[in-house]
Each structure stands twice: as structure tokens, then as C-alpha cells.
Scaffold this motif. Structure first.
Motif, PDB file in Angstrom:
ATOM      1  N   ARG A  87       0.826  -1.215   0.000  1.00 53.99           N
ATOM      2  CA  ARG A  87       0.000   0.000   0.000  1.00 53.99           C
ATOM      3  C   ARG A  87       0.858   1.262   0.000  1.00 53.99           C
ATOM      4  O   ARG A  87       0.516   2.248  -0.630  1.00 53.99           O
ATOM      5  CB  ARG A  87      -0.938   0.005   1.201  1.00 53.99           C
ATOM      6  CG  ARG A  87      -2.002  -1.060   1.118  1.00 53.99           C
ATOM      7  CD  ARG A  87      -2.899  -1.051   2.337  1.00 53.99           C
ATOM      8  NE  ARG A  87      -3.751  -2.220   2.333  1.00 53.99           N
ATOM      9  CZ  ARG A  87      -4.342  -2.713   3.395  1.00 53.99           C
ATOM     10  NH1 ARG A  87      -4.183  -2.130   4.573  1.00 53.99           N
ATOM     11  NH2 ARG A  87      -5.096  -3.780   3.306  1.00 53.99           N
ATOM     12  N   LYS A  88       1.959   1.207   0.727  1.00 52.38           N
ATOM     13  CA  LYS A  88       2.860   2.355   0.800  1.00 52.38           C
ATOM     14  C   LYS A  88       4.038   2.209  -0.161  1.00 52.38           C
ATOM     15  O   LYS A  88       4.921   3.071  -0.183  1.00 52.38           O
ATOM     16  CB  LYS A  88       3.392   2.511   2.228  1.00 52.38           C
ATOM     17  CG  LYS A  88       2.325   2.867   3.237  1.00 52.38           C
ATOM     18  CD  LYS A  88       2.925   3.042   4.608  1.00 52.38           C
ATOM     19  CE  LYS A  88       1.856   3.410   5.634  1.00 52.38           C
ATOM     20  NZ  LYS A  88       2.434   3.521   6.984  1.00 52.38           N
ATOM     21  N   SER A  89       4.076   1.117  -0.920  1.00 50.82           N
ATOM     22  CA  SER A  89       5.196   0.827  -1.835  1.00 50.82           C
ATOM     23  C   SER A  89       6.530   0.954  -1.101  1.00 50.82           C
ATOM     24  O   SER A  89       7.430   1.698  -1.506  1.00 50.82           O
ATOM     25  CB  SER A  89       5.162   1.745  -3.058  1.00 50.82           C
ATOM     26  OG  SER A  89       4.000   1.513  -3.800  1.00 50.82           O
ATOM     27  N   ARG A  90       6.639   0.194   0.001  1.00 52.36           N
ATOM     28  CA  ARG A  90       7.834   0.269   0.842  1.00 52.36           C
ATOM     29  C   ARG A  90       8.221  -1.123   1.338  1.00 52.36           C
ATOM     30  O   ARG A  90       7.365  -1.910   1.705  1.00 52.36           O
ATOM     31  CB  ARG A  90       7.576   1.190   2.027  1.00 52.36           C
ATOM     32  CG  ARG A  90       8.802   1.499   2.822  1.00 52.36           C
ATOM     33  CD  ARG A  90       8.683   2.832   3.547  1.00 52.36           C
ATOM     34  NE  ARG A  90       9.903   3.166   4.216  1.00 52.36           N
ATOM     35  CZ  ARG A  90      10.900   3.823   3.682  1.00 52.36           C
ATOM     36  NH1 ARG A  90      10.825   4.237   2.450  1.00 52.36           N
ATOM     37  NH2 ARG A  90      11.975   4.096   4.364  1.00 52.36           N
ATOM     38  N   ILE A  91       9.516  -1.396   1.345  1.00 50.92           N
ATOM     39  CA  ILE A  91      10.056  -2.644   1.867  1.00 50.92           C
ATOM     40  C   ILE A  91      11.174  -2.289   2.845  1.00 50.92           C
ATOM     41  O   ILE A  91      12.030  -1.451   2.547  1.00 50.92           O
ATOM     42  CB  ILE A  91      10.627  -3.530   0.741  1.00 50.92           C
ATOM     43  CG1 ILE A  91       9.545  -3.858  -0.281  1.00 50.92           C
ATOM     44  CG2 ILE A  91      11.237  -4.806   1.323  1.00 50.92           C
ATOM     45  CD1 ILE A  91      10.080  -4.495  -1.557  1.00 50.92           C
TER      46      ILE A  91
END
Length: 188
Positions: A87-91
Motif C-alpha cells: 500500500r505504501k510501496s515500501r520494503i
């Protein structure tokens, strides 16, 4: 003293492609020291974040001066905690060495993100650290670890980019051939 290395890179690929290849990056031909990965836990948080904990098995030749301290060609282990929030395009990835902890402590924190990055690209940053715990050889151990971390980080970026661009099957085949030639085990 703690030695630190920070490296940044921008992958010219979509977040979806980067995230989907993330767990397929080992083994690879540029990092043959990672000989096996085991998933030990997975969870999905309420906010949609996927959590994966993996145990990495590593084997590499060590410099001559380390043999009296830890032996020759030994296996080592690292714990990798990965948090993927689509959803936040974060890893976020946190890795910590589990081996030789009386001699040194080492780990890293990696981030992949799209906020503030050109369209269809993913930003990447890794901050690795090491601290030697044996008086008298601290500088030597930290220098060795720091130079290896920096070298391996650049190899990892290149290998992951190759995995994304060419697919994991060719990637795994290259790694399996290289490991077979050197007598190392491969990830099934």
C-alpha cells in the motif's frame, strides 16, 4: 568502534516487479556465499504488511589471519526480517549475523521505496554495520568486515538487478552451475 557503510541505488523497475523478485534473489552467481535460505515465519499485519523471517546459511573462505580465531571455511548464519507494505510501496529488511557473536556483531538495514523517486523506479538504501569485540584486532576485523560488506552490497545490487531483468530461473541456473563447480550446496 562501529564501522558503517551506506550505499544507495535506484532500480529502473516498478515496485511490483522489485517486490515480486525480492525472495528469489538467492542463490545467485555473484553472491555464491549464500548457499541456502529457510523461511522460518510469515505473518500478515492488519495494515497489509507482509512479514517474512528467513534464516540464511552462508559459506565463504576467510582470510588466513582468522583461522586461529574461527577456523577455516565455516558456515555462518544470518537472520533476515523483511516487511513488505504494498500500500505504501515500501520494503524494509533487517539482517543480523547470528554467528561468531563473541568475535563481532554485524547487521544491516535496507529500504526500498517509491516516494520521491522517478515514475516506474524504486529507490534502495542499505546501511550495514560491524563491530569487533576482541581487543587488539578490532581495527583489522572491522576493516575486513566493512570492505566485504561494501563489496558484497555492490555485488548484491548487480545480482538483484540481473534477477529482475532476466528472471530467477536463469539466475538460479547460473548460481547452481557455479556452486556445483566449487562444491557448494544450492538452495533446492
Amino acid at each position: 568502534m562501529v564501522s558503517q557503510v551506506t550505499v544507495q541505488y535506484t532500480y529502473p523497475h516498478s515496485f511490483h516487479k522489485v517486490a515480486s523478485m525480492l525472495f528469489l534473489r538467492y542463490p545467485n552467481h555473484l553472491q555464491p556465499e549464500v548457499i541456502h535460505t529457510d523461511v522460518v515465519d510469515t505473518s500478515m499485519f492488519e495494515d497489509g504488511t507482509l512479514y517474512v523471517r528467513r534464516l540464511l546459511t552462508l559459506r565463504r573462505k576467510l582470510p588466513h589471519w582468522t583461522i586461529p580465531i574461527i577456523g577455516r571455511n565455516v558456515e555462518a548464519y544470518a537472520l533476515e526480517d523483511t516487511f513488505v507494505n504494498t500500500r505504501k510501496s515500501r520494503i524494509e529488511i533487517r539482517t543480523e549475523s547470528l554467528s561468531f557473536t563473541r568475535i563481532f556483531q554485524a547487521g544491516s538495514r535496507s529500504s526500498y521505496w517509491t516516494n520521491g523517486i522517478p515514475s516506474n523506479c524504486v529507490g534502495f538504501e542499505i546501511n550495514s554495520w560491524a563491530q569487533a569485540l576482541i581487543p587488539g584486532v578490532q581495527r583489522l576485523v572491522e576493516s575486513f568486515i566493512t570492505s566485504n560488506v561494501e563489496k558484497n552490497t555492490h555485488k548484491g545490487i548487480k545480482a538483484f538487478k540481473d534477477c529482475i531483468e532476466n528472471g530467477p530461473e536463469r539466475f538460479r541456473t547460473d548460481a547452481a552451475q557455479q556452486n556445483a563447480a566449487s562444491g557448494k550446496a544450492t538452495v533446492p
